[in-house]
Design a protein around this motif. Sequence first.
Motif, mmCIF file in Angstrom:
data_model
loop_
_atom_site.group_PDB
_atom_site.id
_atom_site.type_symbol
_atom_site.label_atom_id
_atom_site.label_comp_id
_atom_site.label_asym_id
_atom_site.label_seq_id
_atom_site.Cartn_x
_atom_site.Cartn_y
_atom_site.Cartn_z
ATOM 1 N N UNK A 12 0.811 -1.216 0.000
ATOM 2 C CA UNK A 12 0.000 0.000 0.000
ATOM 3 C C UNK A 12 0.844 1.265 0.000
ATOM 4 N N UNK A 13 2.017 1.213 0.593
ATOM 5 C CA UNK A 13 2.827 2.422 0.698
ATOM 6 C C UNK A 13 3.500 2.738 -0.639
ATOM 7 N N UNK A 14 3.890 4.001 -0.848
ATOM 8 C CA UNK A 14 4.619 4.362 -2.065
ATOM 9 C C UNK A 14 5.960 3.627 -2.124
ATOM 10 N N UNK A 32 10.896 0.621 -0.149
ATOM 11 C CA UNK A 32 9.761 1.191 0.557
ATOM 12 C C UNK A 32 10.148 1.450 2.003
ATOM 13 N N UNK A 33 9.192 1.926 2.769
ATOM 14 C CA UNK A 33 9.391 2.169 4.196
ATOM 15 C C UNK A 33 8.354 1.349 4.941
ATOM 16 N N UNK A 34 8.787 0.644 5.977
ATOM 17 C CA UNK A 34 7.901 -0.206 6.761
ATOM 18 C C UNK A 34 8.030 0.110 8.242
ATOM 19 N N UNK A 35 6.931 0.000 8.992
ATOM 20 C CA UNK A 35 7.010 0.156 10.454
ATOM 21 C C UNK A 35 7.588 -1.104 11.089
ATOM 22 N N UNK A 36 8.262 -0.938 12.219
ATOM 23 C CA UNK A 36 8.804 -2.067 12.970
ATOM 24 C C UNK A 36 8.362 -1.958 14.423
ATOM 25 N N UNK A 41 10.714 3.119 11.960
ATOM 26 C CA UNK A 41 10.536 2.869 10.537
ATOM 27 C C UNK A 41 11.854 2.409 9.948
ATOM 28 N N UNK A 42 11.790 1.546 8.940
ATOM 29 C CA UNK A 42 12.992 1.079 8.259
ATOM 30 C C UNK A 42 12.784 1.150 6.757
ATOM 31 N N UNK A 43 13.887 1.390 6.032
ATOM 32 C CA UNK A 43 13.871 1.238 4.588
ATOM 33 C C UNK A 43 13.940 -0.253 4.318
ATOM 34 N N UNK A 44 13.179 -0.714 3.334
ATOM 35 C CA UNK A 44 13.207 -2.134 3.016
ATOM 36 C C UNK A 44 13.125 -2.324 1.510
ATOM 37 N N UNK A 45 13.664 -3.440 1.060
ATOM 38 C CA UNK A 45 13.531 -3.813 -0.344
ATOM 39 C C UNK A 45 12.191 -4.523 -0.485
ATOM 40 N N UNK A 46 11.360 -4.042 -1.374
ATOM 41 C CA UNK A 46 10.053 -4.658 -1.587
ATOM 42 C C UNK A 46 10.219 -5.858 -2.507
ATOM 43 N N UNK A 47 9.877 -7.008 -1.994
ATOM 44 C CA UNK A 47 9.927 -8.244 -2.759
ATOM 45 C C UNK A 47 8.509 -8.760 -2.917
ATOM 46 N N UNK A 57 15.366 4.003 9.091
ATOM 47 C CA UNK A 57 15.126 5.361 8.592
ATOM 48 C C UNK A 57 15.843 6.352 9.507
ATOM 49 N N UNK A 58 16.112 7.517 8.990
ATOM 50 C CA UNK A 58 16.800 8.535 9.776
ATOM 51 C C UNK A 58 18.204 8.783 9.272
ATOM 52 N N UNK A 59 18.769 7.841 8.535
ATOM 53 C CA UNK A 59 20.108 8.004 7.976
ATOM 54 C C UNK A 59 20.040 7.644 6.491
ATOM 55 N N UNK A 60 19.573 8.599 5.699
ATOM 56 C CA UNK A 60 19.372 8.361 4.275
ATOM 57 C C UNK A 60 20.676 8.065 3.539
ATOM 58 N N UNK A 61 21.789 8.692 3.960
ATOM 59 C CA UNK A 61 23.080 8.434 3.304
ATOM 60 C C UNK A 61 23.516 6.995 3.485
ATOM 61 N N UNK A 62 23.392 6.485 4.706
ATOM 62 C CA UNK A 62 23.771 5.091 4.962
ATOM 63 C C UNK A 62 22.852 4.136 4.211
ATOM 64 N N UNK A 63 21.570 4.458 4.136
ATOM 65 C CA UNK A 63 20.642 3.611 3.389
ATOM 66 C C UNK A 63 20.992 3.623 1.901
ATOM 67 N N UNK A 64 21.354 4.799 1.362
ATOM 68 C CA UNK A 64 21.744 4.891 -0.049
ATOM 69 C C UNK A 64 23.006 4.084 -0.316
ATOM 70 N N UNK A 65 23.953 4.105 0.625
ATOM 71 C CA UNK A 65 25.172 3.297 0.475
ATOM 72 C C UNK A 65 24.835 1.809 0.444
ATOM 73 N N UNK A 66 23.916 1.385 1.303
ATOM 74 C CA UNK A 66 23.502 -0.028 1.329
ATOM 75 C C UNK A 66 22.849 -0.413 0.006
ATOM 76 N N UNK A 67 21.982 0.461 -0.529
ATOM 77 C CA UNK A 67 21.336 0.197 -1.821
ATOM 78 C C UNK A 67 22.394 0.156 -2.928
#
Length: 80
Positions: A12-14, A32-36, A41-47, A57-67
């Motif tokens: 349902x989320x963007x 996407x972003x999911x509640x935990x 909230x966490x960034x997650x790969x939608x499968x 969530x909260x550290x967009x640079x680290x999330x971008x590095x992981x992606x």
Amino acid sequence: MKFYRDDRFPFREPLLWIYASGVAEDVGVVVGVRPVAGGGLVYCEALRRRSRFLFPCGDAEAAAERVGRLLRHRMFPATW
């Protein structure tokens, strides 16, 4: 910007579609972003029908590095 629903990702989320091109075939990841538990909230790969944790969530640079590492691994699997 065109928005549409893709039946391969029934969430349902963007979702953010991230693609990389290189010597290998074009590869991508849908994020996407999911509640935990605990209210975070966490960034997650939608499968298909599930998701895989990428980074809190909260550290967009680290999330971008992981992606970025995930995409490099998919583009050049023999080098990992």
